[in-house]
Design an enzyme around this catalytic site. Structure first.
Site, PDB file in Angstrom:
ATOM      1  N   ASN A   7       4.056  10.307   0.968  1.00  0.00           N
ATOM      2  CA  ASN A   7       2.789  10.745   0.385  1.00  0.00           C
ATOM      3  C   ASN A   7       1.733   9.753   0.869  1.00  0.00           C
ATOM      4  O   ASN A   7       1.702   8.606   0.421  1.00  0.00           O
ATOM      5  CB  ASN A   7       2.861  10.746  -1.141  1.00  0.00           C
ATOM      6  CG  ASN A   7       1.559  11.141  -1.797  1.00  0.00           C
ATOM      7  OD1 ASN A   7       0.517  11.226  -1.161  1.00  0.00           O
ATOM      8  ND2 ASN A   7       1.598  11.360  -3.092  1.00  0.00           N
ATOM      9  N   ARG A   9      -1.195   9.215   0.172  1.00  0.00           N
ATOM     10  CA  ARG A   9      -2.103   8.667  -0.844  1.00  0.00           C
ATOM     11  C   ARG A   9      -1.451   7.562  -1.683  1.00  0.00           C
ATOM     12  O   ARG A   9      -2.120   6.927  -2.494  1.00  0.00           O
ATOM     13  CB  ARG A   9      -2.591   9.794  -1.750  1.00  0.00           C
ATOM     14  CG  ARG A   9      -3.401  10.820  -0.960  1.00  0.00           C
ATOM     15  CD  ARG A   9      -3.962  11.883  -1.834  1.00  0.00           C
ATOM     16  NE  ARG A   9      -4.969  11.281  -2.696  1.00  0.00           N
ATOM     17  CZ  ARG A   9      -5.617  11.912  -3.641  1.00  0.00           C
ATOM     18  NH1 ARG A   9      -5.372  13.180  -3.877  1.00  0.00           N
ATOM     19  NH2 ARG A   9      -6.518  11.297  -4.379  1.00  0.00           N
ATOM     20  N   CYS A  10      -0.145   7.356  -1.493  1.00  0.00           N
ATOM     21  CA  CYS A  10       0.609   6.383  -2.294  1.00  0.00           C
ATOM     22  C   CYS A  10       0.754   5.064  -1.537  1.00  0.00           C
ATOM     23  O   CYS A  10       1.231   5.031  -0.404  1.00  0.00           O
ATOM     24  CB  CYS A  10       1.986   6.966  -2.614  1.00  0.00           C
ATOM     25  SG  CYS A  10       3.115   5.792  -3.373  1.00  0.00           S
ATOM     26  N   LYS A  11       0.362   3.975  -2.170  1.00  0.00           N
ATOM     27  CA  LYS A  11       0.429   2.653  -1.546  1.00  0.00           C
ATOM     28  C   LYS A  11       1.864   2.293  -1.162  1.00  0.00           C
ATOM     29  O   LYS A  11       2.110   1.810  -0.061  1.00  0.00           O
ATOM     30  CB  LYS A  11      -0.144   1.598  -2.493  1.00  0.00           C
ATOM     31  CG  LYS A  11      -0.126   0.209  -1.920  1.00  0.00           C
ATOM     32  CD  LYS A  11      -0.691  -0.805  -2.887  1.00  0.00           C
ATOM     33  CE  LYS A  11      -0.582  -2.197  -2.285  1.00  0.00           C
ATOM     34  NZ  LYS A  11      -0.937  -3.231  -3.222  1.00  0.00           N
ATOM     35  N   ARG A  14       2.927   4.239   1.865  1.00  0.00           N
ATOM     36  CA  ARG A  14       2.315   3.696   3.091  1.00  0.00           C
ATOM     37  C   ARG A  14       3.012   2.402   3.513  1.00  0.00           C
ATOM     38  O   ARG A  14       3.222   2.163   4.705  1.00  0.00           O
ATOM     39  CB  ARG A  14       0.812   3.467   2.889  1.00  0.00           C
ATOM     40  CG  ARG A  14       0.018   4.758   2.770  1.00  0.00           C
ATOM     41  CD  ARG A  14      -1.490   4.524   2.844  1.00  0.00           C
ATOM     42  NE  ARG A  14      -1.982   3.540   1.898  1.00  0.00           N
ATOM     43  CZ  ARG A  14      -2.407   3.807   0.671  1.00  0.00           C
ATOM     44  NH1 ARG A  14      -2.406   5.046   0.212  1.00  0.00           N
ATOM     45  NH2 ARG A  14      -2.849   2.840  -0.117  1.00  0.00           N
TER      46      ARG A  14
END
Length: 113
Positions: A7, A9-11, A14
């Protein structure tokens, strides 16, 4: 082939992706919110993770709290919920052949290559 259920948008997701990129290994990115895993795929992932469906659920998500919190759900019903609401799936998940890891913390990913 290594796969990461990612995802953007997920730290943590990433960070997990960065670990894979640094590894130099070939891998496939699956943006699981767009390419929702099938129920069979979820069962396979759970088997490789060696966990029960509830352990893959993000129980702090609003969707969980509003629709499922406090309910007694079977494993099959939990898989249905994960398939219907992929935002509930813990992330990132990295799968390599017969092994898998949830990247929380992201360093756990290194254990499967």
């Amino acid at each position: 082939m290594i796969k990461i259920y990612h995802n953007p948008r997920c730290k943590k997701s990433r960070e997990g992706l960065a670990i894979l990129e640094e590894s130099g290994k070939d891998f496939e990115i699956i943006k699981y919110l767009d390419e929702v895993p099938s129920k069979e795929e979820l069962k396979s992932i759970l088997n490789k993770l060696k966990i029960s469906p509830i352990e893959l659920v993000r129980t702090q998500e609003k969707i969980w709290k509003e629709n499922f919190k406090g309910r007694s759900l079977s494993d099959s019903e939990l898989i249905d919920a994960l398939h219907e609401y992929p935002k509930l799936i813990e992330r990132p998940i990295v799968v390599n052949a017969y092994k898998a890891a949830i990247g929380r913390p992201p360093e756990q990913i290194k254990g499967i290559f």
